[in-house]
Design a protein around this motif. Structure first.
Motif, PDB file in Angstrom:
ATOM      1  N   LEU A 163      51.055  46.657  36.197  1.00 36.90           N
ATOM      2  CA  LEU A 163      52.033  46.079  37.129  1.00 36.90           C
ATOM      3  C   LEU A 163      51.670  44.647  37.490  1.00 36.90           C
ATOM      4  O   LEU A 163      52.517  43.766  37.556  1.00 36.90           O
ATOM      5  N   MET A 164      50.377  44.408  37.691  1.00 39.65           N
ATOM      6  CA  MET A 164      49.931  43.077  38.089  1.00 39.65           C
ATOM      7  C   MET A 164      49.950  42.102  36.907  1.00 39.65           C
ATOM      8  O   MET A 164      50.306  40.938  37.063  1.00 39.65           O
ATOM      9  N   LEU A 165      49.540  42.559  35.721  1.00 37.57           N
ATOM     10  CA  LEU A 165      49.355  41.640  34.588  1.00 37.57           C
ATOM     11  C   LEU A 165      50.641  41.370  33.804  1.00 37.57           C
ATOM     12  O   LEU A 165      50.782  40.318  33.182  1.00 37.57           O
ATOM     13  N   PHE A 191      42.969  33.940  22.725  1.00 37.04           N
ATOM     14  CA  PHE A 191      42.756  34.716  23.944  1.00 37.04           C
ATOM     15  C   PHE A 191      42.027  33.874  24.984  1.00 37.04           C
ATOM     16  O   PHE A 191      42.414  33.804  26.146  1.00 37.04           O
ATOM     17  N   LYS A 192      40.971  33.190  24.515  1.00 34.21           N
ATOM     18  CA  LYS A 192      40.112  32.459  25.438  1.00 34.21           C
ATOM     19  C   LYS A 192      40.820  31.276  26.091  1.00 34.21           C
ATOM     20  O   LYS A 192      40.663  31.033  27.279  1.00 34.21           O
ATOM     21  N   THR A 193      41.604  30.523  25.325  1.00 30.92           N
ATOM     22  CA  THR A 193      42.199  29.309  25.895  1.00 30.92           C
ATOM     23  C   THR A 193      43.598  29.515  26.437  1.00 30.92           C
ATOM     24  O   THR A 193      44.032  28.746  27.281  1.00 30.92           O
ATOM     25  N   VAL A 194      44.329  30.481  25.929  1.00 33.52           N
ATOM     26  CA  VAL A 194      45.704  30.646  26.394  1.00 33.52           C
ATOM     27  C   VAL A 194      45.816  31.803  27.390  1.00 33.52           C
ATOM     28  O   VAL A 194      46.234  31.625  28.525  1.00 33.52           O
ATOM     29  N   GLU A 195      45.386  33.005  26.965  1.00 38.30           N
ATOM     30  CA  GLU A 195      45.640  34.178  27.807  1.00 38.30           C
ATOM     31  C   GLU A 195      44.688  34.272  28.995  1.00 38.30           C
ATOM     32  O   GLU A 195      45.127  34.460  30.128  1.00 38.30           O
ATOM     33  N   TRP A 196      43.408  34.144  28.724  1.00 30.33           N
ATOM     34  CA  TRP A 196      42.425  34.365  29.779  1.00 30.33           C
ATOM     35  C   TRP A 196      42.631  33.442  30.991  1.00 30.33           C
ATOM     36  O   TRP A 196      42.676  33.927  32.127  1.00 30.33           O
ATOM     37  N   PRO A 197      42.775  32.106  30.796  1.00 29.35           N
ATOM     38  CA  PRO A 197      43.009  31.255  31.969  1.00 29.35           C
ATOM     39  C   PRO A 197      44.279  31.642  32.736  1.00 29.35           C
ATOM     40  O   PRO A 197      44.312  31.532  33.945  1.00 29.35           O
ATOM     41  N   HIS A 198      45.294  32.116  32.008  1.00 26.54           N
ATOM     42  CA  HIS A 198      46.526  32.500  32.696  1.00 26.54           C
ATOM     43  C   HIS A 198      46.322  33.737  33.565  1.00 26.54           C
ATOM     44  O   HIS A 198      46.843  33.820  34.665  1.00 26.54           O
ATOM     45  N   VAL A 202      44.917  36.546  38.594  1.00 21.78           N
ATOM     46  CA  VAL A 202      45.465  37.868  38.872  1.00 21.78           C
ATOM     47  C   VAL A 202      44.438  38.953  38.534  1.00 21.78           C
ATOM     48  O   VAL A 202      44.331  39.966  39.216  1.00 21.78           O
ATOM     49  N   PHE A 203      43.678  38.714  37.502  1.00 24.74           N
ATOM     50  CA  PHE A 203      42.641  39.651  37.086  1.00 24.74           C
ATOM     51  C   PHE A 203      41.615  39.831  38.208  1.00 24.74           C
ATOM     52  O   PHE A 203      41.250  40.952  38.567  1.00 24.74           O
ATOM     53  N   LEU A 273      38.225  30.562  42.859  1.00 24.33           N
ATOM     54  CA  LEU A 273      39.585  30.228  42.417  1.00 24.33           C
ATOM     55  C   LEU A 273      40.084  28.942  43.052  1.00 24.33           C
ATOM     56  O   LEU A 273      41.094  28.390  42.642  1.00 24.33           O
ATOM     57  N   ASN A 274      39.370  28.462  44.059  1.00 20.00           N
ATOM     58  CA  ASN A 274      39.777  27.203  44.662  1.00 20.00           C
ATOM     59  C   ASN A 274      39.084  26.010  44.042  1.00 20.00           C
ATOM     60  O   ASN A 274      39.249  24.883  44.488  1.00 20.00           O
ATOM     61  N   LYS A 275      38.293  26.272  42.992  1.00 22.00           N
ATOM     62  CA  LYS A 275      37.707  25.156  42.253  1.00 22.00           C
ATOM     63  C   LYS A 275      38.834  24.353  41.632  1.00 22.00           C
ATOM     64  O   LYS A 275      39.899  24.901  41.325  1.00 22.00           O
ATOM     65  N   LYS A 276      38.568  23.091  41.395  1.00 19.30           N
ATOM     66  CA  LYS A 276      39.608  22.187  40.915  1.00 19.30           C
ATOM     67  C   LYS A 276      40.263  22.698  39.637  1.00 19.30           C
ATOM     68  O   LYS A 276      41.473  22.634  39.461  1.00 19.30           O
TER      69      LYS A 276
END
Lengths: 286, 319
Positions: A163-165, A191-198, A202-203, A273-276
């Motif tokens: 539901l979240m992802l 996965f590393k550059t496109v999916e994971w940062p997105h 939420v993860f 998550l508040n890192k630049k």
């Protein structure tokens, strides 16, 4: 502008008043955890940390809920990643979300019916001749490893992870995958550059929700756990409703420590998550 | 001299629908080819096939003398610049540019040189959300170049920019590519953009190139009615004949003896570069042309005169 500010705070008033109730409970719990005979003291906490039962329970709780959370996240992530175009359709999505409709207690009871030594699966295996008696079926419920608890939680939380992802996966532009390919990247790079940062924000959020819930919730471990080691919530309940009232401050102290742990974990996640870099991910420059 | 890119008899079919057929062309080192055609005609599909993101149904692609038709996108030495900049939002400008070069284990000093050449040194540690649209597209270009590709493909890279910036970027990118003699293919639906960007222009329509030539050749000798109409400098008389607009007159005396005459109507008058332009509908041919106009107004009926000697047959160098 000042009057506007005042009005906003006025609008918050009803919910603040409503929050007073649990807030009172919390303050009272903290207060009681720090007092013996109406005297401020750390004695309850010292007694707690010296208690073998509490330490064992903490380790067991952390292990069980961490396992349940990580397994749920990994399964949820894999299901979402490979089936998100399929899951965007209504029927499959509703089917996946079905376990969310049931209360945890009901789901735990169902796990017992299905997976206990005399449960449905065991009886089917006996009927098929794979095992000769129910004692040959592994102990998966009310076991000392927390397997039953983990199974119940994973079964129940995987749909929540999806539901979240799902909305995040649907929002990733497919051009990004093409882009990484044209820049020479393979599946792992994609996965590393496109999916994971997105999905990372939420993860982490989902991890916090599932982890703090499974760490502190009472009904599933009460139903599917053993008496030793027991989950923190079960132990606290025991101390709270036990025969003597002497253990009550210990229950409060245990819950206060648990809350503190969750708050610290949340704060750490928030700071991360508040890192630049991760703010920039959300399109914010400052 | 080996060709940088050689495309032979390329075909692409989706189910029963033919998107590309018999498409052939070649590119020399440092050459820029503009591909122009109406939106939705399959230009992007062509680029995706060249990049390796889609497989052709038939035909071959040869790069630097090697057949790469069956190679996957990440094994081809081709970069693609997309319509949107598509920068990685969580990476700084520098990290974005280095990305492909890092995967290919290329020299990172050169990528830092690229940062300088796109004029964004000061923004090296900024995130994409802090850049303007034009800056983002410049970074996207630098990132595409950092892998040192044999060919860079551009898929309408300026379409998300506002008109003024788009014009600036066209000149800037063109100069950037020419100075470094980078072989590139530039896809657009805008004939002006195609004329600015390309050494040669390929007119793409109905799945294949109608004509591929230098700009002057396209204008002087259009291959067919589609080319003539698309470029807009000619009056198409029938499927075999046309007349350059420079030999269409509004008075009989200018057109010489025994001209051909066409009934027409002025539909609209606009101004371009300070000159009044009449948008004229020629009833008889069902054609529209635009001519400098002086004495006529909206809705006026007029006659168009063309000297018979000026009427030509189609058939410039077809491919």
């Amino acid at each position: 502008m000042k009057s506007l500010k005042n009005r906003t705070s006025l609008l918050l008033l009803p919910s603040m008043l409503f929050l007073l109730l649990p807030l009172y409970g919390m303050v009272a719990a903290i207060h009681q955890s720090f007092s013996v005979n109406n005297q401020w003291t750390l004695q309850n906490y010292i007694q707690l940390l010296e208690s073998e039962r509490f330490v064992a329970s903490t380790i067991f709780s952390l292990k069980t809920s961490l396992a349940a959370t990580l397994i749920s996240l990994v399964i949820g992530l894999l299901l979402t990643r490979y089936f998100y175009t399929f899951l965007e359709r209504n029927t499959p999505r509703l089917m996946v979300w079905l376990p969310m409709l049931f209360p945890h207690f009901v789901w735990g009871y169902m796990v017992i019916l299905v997976l206990s030594e005399t449960g449905v699966v065991s009886q089917m295996l006996q009927a098929a001749g794979w095992i000769s008696s129910s004692s040959e079926f592994p102990v998966w419920t009310r076991d000392s490893q927390g397997i039953g608890i983990i199974i119940t939680y994973v079964w129940k939380e995987v749909p929540f992870v999806i539901l979240m992802l799902l909305p995040v996966y649907s929002s990733i532009k497919s051009e990004y995958h093409d882009l990484v390919k044209t820049l020479g990247g393979n599946r792992w790079h994609r996965f590393k550059t496109v999916e994971w940062p997105h999905i990372l924000p939420v993860f982490i959020e989902t991890f916090l929700i599932v982890f703090s819930f499974t760490l502190a919730a009472y009904e599933v471990p009460a139903l599917l756990g053993t008496t030793f080691p027991e989950m923190l919530s079960v132990l606290s309940y025991d101390w709270f409703y036990g025969s003597s009232w002497d253990d009550r401050p210990l229950a409060f102290a245990a819950m206060v420590l648990l809350s503190l742990g969750v708050i610290l974990l949340t704060a750490a996640a928030y700071l991360f998550l508040n890192k630049k870099r991760w703010k920039a991910m959300r399109g914010r420059s400052t | 001299m080996t060709l940088t890119l050689e495309v032979n008899q390329l075909k692409k079919q989706f189910h029963d629908k033919s998107i590309l057929y018999d498409l052939s062309f070649e590119l020399h080192k440092g050459e820029i080819l503009s591909i122009v055609g109406p939106s939705g005609s399959g230009k992007t599909t062509l680029l995706r096939i060249l990049a390796g993101l889609e497989a052709p149904t038939d035909g071959s692609i040869v790069m630097q003398g090697k057949n790469i038709t069956d190679k996957k996108a990440n094994k081809r030495n081709v970069s693609l610049v997309f319509q949107q900049p598509l920068l990685f939002p969580h990476m700084t400008v520098k990290e974005n540019i280095r990305y492909g070069a890092k995967i290919a284990k290329k020299d990172l000093k050169k990528t830092d040189q690229l940062l300088k050449s796109i004029g964004l040194e000061l923004y090296a540690d900024h995130y994409p959300s802090e850049l303007s649209g034009g800056q983002k597209q410049r970074v996207a270009l630098a990132r595409a170049m950092a892998t040192e590709p044999d060919v860079i493909l551009f898929d309408e890279p300026f379409s998300s920019l506002d008109p003024k910036l788009r014009q600036e970027m066209r000149y800037w990118v063109r100069q950037f590519l020419v100075e470094r003699s980078i072989t590139s293919i530039f896809v657009t639906h805008d004939i002006d953009e195609a004329m600015i960007m390309g050494d040669r222009i390929a007119l793409f329509h109905e799945g294949t190139f109608q004509q591929i030539d230098r700009l002057s050749t396209l204008h002087e000798a259009p291959a067919n009615a589609f080319v003539a109409r698309f470029l807009g400098g000619h009056l198409v008389i029938d499927s075999d004949h046309y007349a350059p607009l420079s030999s269409c007159y509004l008075s009989a005396s200018d057109a010489g003896e025994d001209p051909r005459t066409f009934e027409a109507a002025v539909q609209q008058v606009t101004y371009q570069n300070g000159q009044a332009i009449g948008h004229i509908y020629v009833d008889e041919l069902n054609e529209k042309v635009s001519l400098p106009i002086k004495h006529f107004n909206h809705n006026d009926r007029i006659k168009l005169y063309i000297a018979k000697s000026m009427i030509r047959r189609f058939g410039g160098s077809h491919l």
